[in-house]
Design a protein around this motif. Structure first.
Motif, mmCIF file in Angstrom:
data_model
loop_
_atom_site.group_PDB
_atom_site.id
_atom_site.type_symbol
_atom_site.label_atom_id
_atom_site.label_comp_id
_atom_site.label_asym_id
_atom_site.label_seq_id
_atom_site.Cartn_x
_atom_site.Cartn_y
_atom_site.Cartn_z
ATOM 1 N N GLY A 160 -28.561 -54.834 14.431
ATOM 2 C CA GLY A 160 -29.288 -53.967 13.508
ATOM 3 C C GLY A 160 -28.426 -53.655 12.287
ATOM 4 O O GLY A 160 -28.410 -52.515 11.820
ATOM 5 N N ILE A 161 -27.744 -54.670 11.789
ATOM 6 C CA ILE A 161 -26.783 -54.448 10.687
ATOM 7 C C ILE A 161 -27.458 -53.926 9.424
ATOM 8 O O ILE A 161 -26.967 -53.001 8.775
ATOM 9 C CB ILE A 161 -26.002 -55.759 10.361
ATOM 10 N N LYS A 162 -28.630 -54.498 9.095
ATOM 11 C CA LYS A 162 -29.277 -54.080 7.842
ATOM 12 C C LYS A 162 -29.866 -52.673 7.926
ATOM 13 O O LYS A 162 -29.857 -51.936 6.946
ATOM 14 C CB LYS A 162 -30.363 -55.092 7.448
ATOM 15 N N GLU A 163 -30.378 -52.297 9.118
ATOM 16 C CA GLU A 163 -31.013 -50.988 9.257
ATOM 17 C C GLU A 163 -30.025 -49.839 9.419
ATOM 18 O O GLU A 163 -30.263 -48.733 8.944
ATOM 19 C CB GLU A 163 -31.946 -50.950 10.474
ATOM 20 N N SER A 164 -28.942 -50.078 10.148
ATOM 21 C CA SER A 164 -28.040 -48.958 10.458
ATOM 22 C C SER A 164 -27.323 -48.531 9.180
ATOM 23 O O SER A 164 -26.955 -49.365 8.354
ATOM 24 C CB SER A 164 -27.029 -49.364 11.523
ATOM 25 N N PRO A 165 -27.122 -47.205 8.999
ATOM 26 C CA PRO A 165 -26.497 -46.749 7.748
ATOM 27 C C PRO A 165 -25.030 -47.153 7.634
ATOM 28 O O PRO A 165 -24.485 -47.182 6.532
ATOM 29 C CB PRO A 165 -26.639 -45.220 7.824
ATOM 30 N N LEU A 166 -24.410 -47.460 8.773
ATOM 31 C CA LEU A 166 -22.971 -47.761 8.750
ATOM 32 C C LEU A 166 -22.654 -48.876 9.737
ATOM 33 O O LEU A 166 -23.104 -48.849 10.884
ATOM 34 C CB LEU A 166 -22.177 -46.503 9.143
ATOM 35 N N THR A 167 -21.894 -49.865 9.279
ATOM 36 C CA THR A 167 -21.307 -50.852 10.182
ATOM 37 C C THR A 167 -19.797 -50.731 10.037
ATOM 38 O O THR A 167 -19.287 -50.651 8.912
ATOM 39 C CB THR A 167 -21.769 -52.280 9.808
ATOM 40 N N ILE A 168 -19.103 -50.685 11.168
ATOM 41 C CA ILE A 168 -17.639 -50.643 11.119
ATOM 42 C C ILE A 168 -17.103 -51.957 11.664
ATOM 43 O O ILE A 168 -17.455 -52.363 12.770
ATOM 44 C CB ILE A 168 -17.056 -49.465 11.938
ATOM 45 N N CYS A 169 -16.306 -52.645 10.855
ATOM 46 C CA CYS A 169 -15.595 -53.818 11.364
ATOM 47 C C CYS A 169 -14.241 -53.319 11.869
ATOM 48 O O CYS A 169 -13.446 -52.786 11.101
ATOM 49 C CB CYS A 169 -15.416 -54.866 10.275
ATOM 50 N N VAL A 170 -14.014 -53.465 13.187
ATOM 51 C CA VAL A 170 -12.741 -53.056 13.775
ATOM 52 C C VAL A 170 -11.868 -54.297 13.885
ATOM 53 O O VAL A 170 -12.281 -55.305 14.468
ATOM 54 C CB VAL A 170 -12.928 -52.410 15.158
ATOM 55 N N THR A 171 -10.676 -54.235 13.287
ATOM 56 C CA THR A 171 -9.807 -55.409 13.271
ATOM 57 C C THR A 171 -8.539 -55.152 14.082
ATOM 58 O O THR A 171 -8.210 -54.010 14.399
ATOM 59 C CB THR A 171 -9.394 -55.767 11.827
ATOM 60 N N CYS A 172 -7.844 -56.251 14.385
ATOM 61 C CA CYS A 172 -6.583 -56.186 15.117
ATOM 62 C C CYS A 172 -5.529 -56.980 14.355
ATOM 63 O O CYS A 172 -5.747 -58.152 14.046
ATOM 64 C CB CYS A 172 -6.786 -56.779 16.510
ATOM 65 N N ASP A 173 -4.420 -56.319 14.030
ATOM 66 C CA ASP A 173 -3.333 -56.971 13.306
ATOM 67 C C ASP A 173 -2.222 -57.320 14.301
ATOM 68 O O ASP A 173 -1.469 -56.441 14.734
ATOM 69 C CB ASP A 173 -2.806 -56.006 12.231
#
Lengths: 218, 218
Positions: A98-111
């Motif tokens: 639901g990427i387009k509908e949700s007000p926020l998407t968080i990409c969680v990354t790992c370094d």
């Protein structure tokens, strides 16, 4: 240290947490967002390396591109079910993001380079940095639940597409895309259980005693 | 759905949870063990594959062998700090596991073959099965905390040693050894922070907006 009520509250959130794919556009209060990120940041991490970053995606243009990357992957994966027609059509009918509908998407990354060359523990098992990041995601998910928010973990994409879209350096791992927002539908059971994709397994047969395969009953 | 008290309870356990290496021999009530395992089993999993098993290790003979595998790895890793004498002696003074003292060690495993050949989501990102297992471990850790129990995640071992000792098949991943028990010392801050091995990072610089490297302040 914890009261009976606090104990009950933890188990309630653990049992009620669901993976959600349908969102309302209502904006999320700043305080809730801070609580989610701070919960994630207090996850355990191997050698205390805290390998995570959080890319907060609110731009509609960026969300459209991420949704495109996920949809392309969904269509590619459907091909692998072509010999099982019922399963393929079941798959194509599942709403997987639901990427387009949700007000926020968080990409969680790992370094994997954070903390230097010889991180305590990671020297033995390199993927513990990703496992730490998953613990952070689980904390965030439980926090979303108590904040009255729905969260969906999208795992349909080619990492290189997400790196291209979000300008993530090649050595950084975009572990998850988390869609977050309010929802009208917060089901009691996992969507994949209700839709008869998979059943919840019984716990007892998963428990062994002192060695693999030796059943333990609790 | 959640009261203000329940919300506070979740954040309390998330912030109070620590990685513990010192245990009392006191046995753990069966009910607490069940609560820990059931919390783990209610973690999210990719394609609802529930890839985990739990090997409950209480045999002193098996614990001695696992402790040997961890200690051998610890001594091998110390060699990598030989050019930094102070760091090496700091490392050798850290207590990195309590397998022999804790009444229970749980080996949490991940079976990448569970759910068949084309698990939803895992087809795109294969390591999502391990990430699901990490979510289960984080649930178990939070549960241990509210049960008044201490938990330590041991990540110093060669996986093949653990497979040999616990008779785990070659395709199964022994993701973690978790030592569990009551403790006299439940510190406020992570042991690696107090012992000046690493500091907790500030949260704000870890947050980006719409793309990597673009700072967001919350």
């Amino acid at each position: 240290m914890f009261t009976e009520e606090e104990k009950k509250a933890l188990y309630k959130v653990i049992y009620k947490r669901r993976d959600i794919r349908t969102f309302q556009p209502t904006p999320i209060p700043e305080e809730s967002i801070y609580n989610l990120l701070n919960a994630a940041h207090h996850a355990p991490s191997v050698g205390f390396m805290q390998p995570w970053n959080f890319i907060m995606i609110t731009s509609q243009a960026v969300k459209e591109r991420l949704a495109w990357a996920a949809d392309k992957e969904r269509r590619a994966l459907a091909i692998h079910y072509e010999e099982q027609e019922a399963k393929q059509s079941h798959f194509l009918n599942l709403k997987i993001e639901g990427i387009k509908e949700s007000p926020l998407t968080i990409c969680v990354t790992c370094d994997p380079t954070r903390g230097g060359s010889h991180v305590l523990g990671r020297n033995s098992i390199p993927e513990t940095d990703q496992l730490s990041t998953a613990c952070a995601i689980q904390n965030m998910w439980l926090a979303a639940c108590v904040e009255g928010l729905a969260l969906g973990w999208v795992s349909f994409y080619k990492k290189q597409d997400v790196r291209d879209i979000l300008e993530i350096p090649p050595h950084i791992d975009p572990v998850a895309l988390l869609t977050i927002g309010y929802t009208d539908e917060y089901p009691d059971k996992p969507i994949l259980e209700t839709s008869k994709w998979e059943d919840r397994k019984k716990l007892n047969p998963l428990i062994y005693k002192n060695k693999w395969g030796e059943n333990e009953s609790l």
